[in-house]
Design a protein around this motif. Structure first.
Motif, mmCIF file in Angstrom:
data_model
loop_
_atom_site.group_PDB
_atom_site.id
_atom_site.type_symbol
_atom_site.label_atom_id
_atom_site.label_comp_id
_atom_site.label_asym_id
_atom_site.label_seq_id
_atom_site.Cartn_x
_atom_site.Cartn_y
_atom_site.Cartn_z
ATOM 1 N N SER A 44 -9.106 -1.004 1.885
ATOM 2 C CA SER A 44 -7.845 -0.980 1.157
ATOM 3 C C SER A 44 -6.680 -1.256 2.094
ATOM 4 N N ALA A 47 -0.527 1.385 2.172
ATOM 5 C CA ALA A 47 0.334 1.627 1.024
ATOM 6 C C ALA A 47 1.661 0.908 1.199
ATOM 7 N N THR A 56 1.224 6.728 -4.576
ATOM 8 C CA THR A 56 -0.179 6.761 -4.167
ATOM 9 C C THR A 56 -0.920 5.471 -4.461
ATOM 10 N N ASN A 57 -0.712 4.907 -5.633
ATOM 11 C CA ASN A 57 -1.489 3.731 -6.047
ATOM 12 C C ASN A 57 -0.830 2.404 -5.716
ATOM 13 N N ARG A 58 0.292 2.444 -5.038
ATOM 14 C CA ARG A 58 0.928 1.191 -4.644
ATOM 15 C C ARG A 58 0.258 0.647 -3.386
#
Length: 218
Positions: A44, A47, A56-58
């Motif tokens: 991943s 961020a 969190t999900n960016r």
């Protein structure tokens, strides 16, 4: 010679295709034997935000994907018919090994030109870049890649000490739209693969209803 199993499916060959841009003349390295396995790793990206609440999900672009596989090369079939394979008889596997190694080298003409410029005292030299390399692993996986590591093990030799059996271990990193300029053909190759991944992932919806029902019964 007729196939022992005439109705057996014909397996496509994987390979590597490299371009020294702006030339469109490719260097094609078709796998003599497809690798038995390909290891894929997706990491991943960092961020995009500062790590605060709601961030969190960016993410900052696509994941970094690496693939690791081994390519086996054997000259036995060619050496059985020396009259039809004079190049292999004379050089063994040197040509194909050199072709694989070229994937990590800058362009030879550019290197020679830069050496001449340096000897002449020029202040500027030409940009030395590795070729644009595409991993072709079936019609649904054509990806621009950068060779991260290459290890070649020569396992057998002829009377002239030419290698006649070898194995190349490769680790490649997939180049994304964040790595490539929009004018680079690899940019569009990646976007095509990204689009295809989106389409293929939607095929999973056909089994989604049954999967959800099964989860409800747990």
């Amino acid at each position: 010679m007729a196939s022992e199993f005439p109705r057996s499916p014909r397996v496509m060959k994987g390979g590597l295709v490299a371009y020294r841009l702006p030339s469109t003349q490719p260097l094609v390295i078709a796998f003599q034997y497809n690798p038995d396995e390909v290891s894929r790793s997706l990491q991943s990206p960092a961020a995009a935000g500062g790590g605060g609440r709601g961030e969190t999900n960016r993410v900052n672009g696509p994941p970094q994907e690496t693939l690791t596989f081994s390519v086996e090369i054997d000259a036995a079939d060619q050496l059985e018919k020396p009259g039809e394979n004079a190049t292999v008889v004379e050089n063994g596997l040197h040509p194909v090994i050199a072709a694989i190694e070229r994937l990590v080298y800058p362009s030879y003409p550019v290197v020679i030109a830069n050496e001449a410029l340096a000897l002449a005292g020029a202040a500027f030299i030409l940009n030395e870049t590795a070729p644009l390399t595409l991993l072709v692993w079936g019609p649904r996986r054509v990806l621009p890649v950068q060779i991260q590591s290459l290890s070649i093990k020569e396992e057998a030799f002829d009377q002239k000490l030419n290698p006649i059996r070898a194995k190349a271990d490769l680790t490649v990193r997939v180049l994304t739209y964040r790595d490539l300029d929009v004018t680079n053909p690899g940019y569009w190759v990646y976007l095509a693969a990204f689009t295809q991944k989106e389409v293929i992932s939607n095929l999973n919806k056909f089994s989604a209803a049954g999967a959800i029902a099964a989860l409800g019964r747990l």
